[in-house]
Design a protein around this motif. Structure first.
Motif, short mmCIF file in Angstrom:
data_model
loop_
_atom_site.label_atom_id
_atom_site.label_comp_id
_atom_site.label_asym_id
_atom_site.label_seq_id
_atom_site.Cartn_x
_atom_site.Cartn_y
_atom_site.Cartn_z
N ALA A 7 0.84 -1.19 0.00
CA ALA A 7 0.00 0.00 0.00
C ALA A 7 0.88 1.24 0.00
N THR A 8 0.29 2.36 -0.42
CA THR A 8 0.96 3.64 -0.43
C THR A 8 0.21 4.57 0.51
N TYR A 9 0.95 5.31 1.32
CA TYR A 9 0.36 6.25 2.27
C TYR A 9 0.21 7.60 1.59
N PHE A 14 -4.01 4.86 3.81
CA PHE A 14 -3.25 3.80 3.15
C PHE A 14 -4.05 3.33 1.94
N ARG A 15 -3.46 3.45 0.77
CA ARG A 15 -4.13 3.03 -0.47
C ARG A 15 -3.48 1.76 -0.98
N PRO A 16 -4.21 0.63 -0.93
CA PRO A 16 -3.64 -0.64 -1.39
C PRO A 16 -3.38 -0.62 -2.90
N LEU A 30 -1.83 -3.24 11.13
CA LEU A 30 -0.81 -2.94 10.14
C LEU A 30 0.57 -3.08 10.74
N MET A 32 4.10 -1.79 9.58
CA MET A 32 4.60 -0.89 8.55
C MET A 32 6.11 -1.01 8.38
N THR A 34 9.15 0.62 5.32
CA THR A 34 9.36 1.28 4.03
C THR A 34 9.94 0.25 3.08
#
Length: 79
Positions: A7-9, A14-16, A30, A32, A34
């Motif tokens: 996913a992107t923050y 958070f967008r999967p 979650l 997390m 990077t």
């Protein structure tokens, strides 16, 4: 259920990268990291996974017992 989803923050959300099949308002946990960093997960104390990890650690890095421990007499001779 356990799954790994990239996913992107963006703007606090958070967008999967791929669609996730979960009903609305489903609570998730979650972990997390990077991109490029390893995840260090810790199992709950006393869980089967924690015990198995400890046993594996003991097999890979055993205690060395041939270090010449002092006996009772040697310890008392130091005083």
């Amino acid at each position: 259920m356990t799954a790994t989803v990239l996913a992107t923050y963006v703007d606090g959300v958070f967008r999967p990268a791929v669609p996730v099949d979960l009903p609305n308002n489903t609570q998730v946990e979650l972990i997390m990291k990077t991109a490029g960093e390893p995840v260090i997960a810790q199992s709950a104390i006393g869980s089967r996974e924690a015990i198995e990890a400890f046993i594996q650690h003991c097999r890979v890095q055993p205690l060395h017992t041939n270090v010449g421990w002092n006996g009772r007499d040697e310890l008392y001779d130091r005083f």
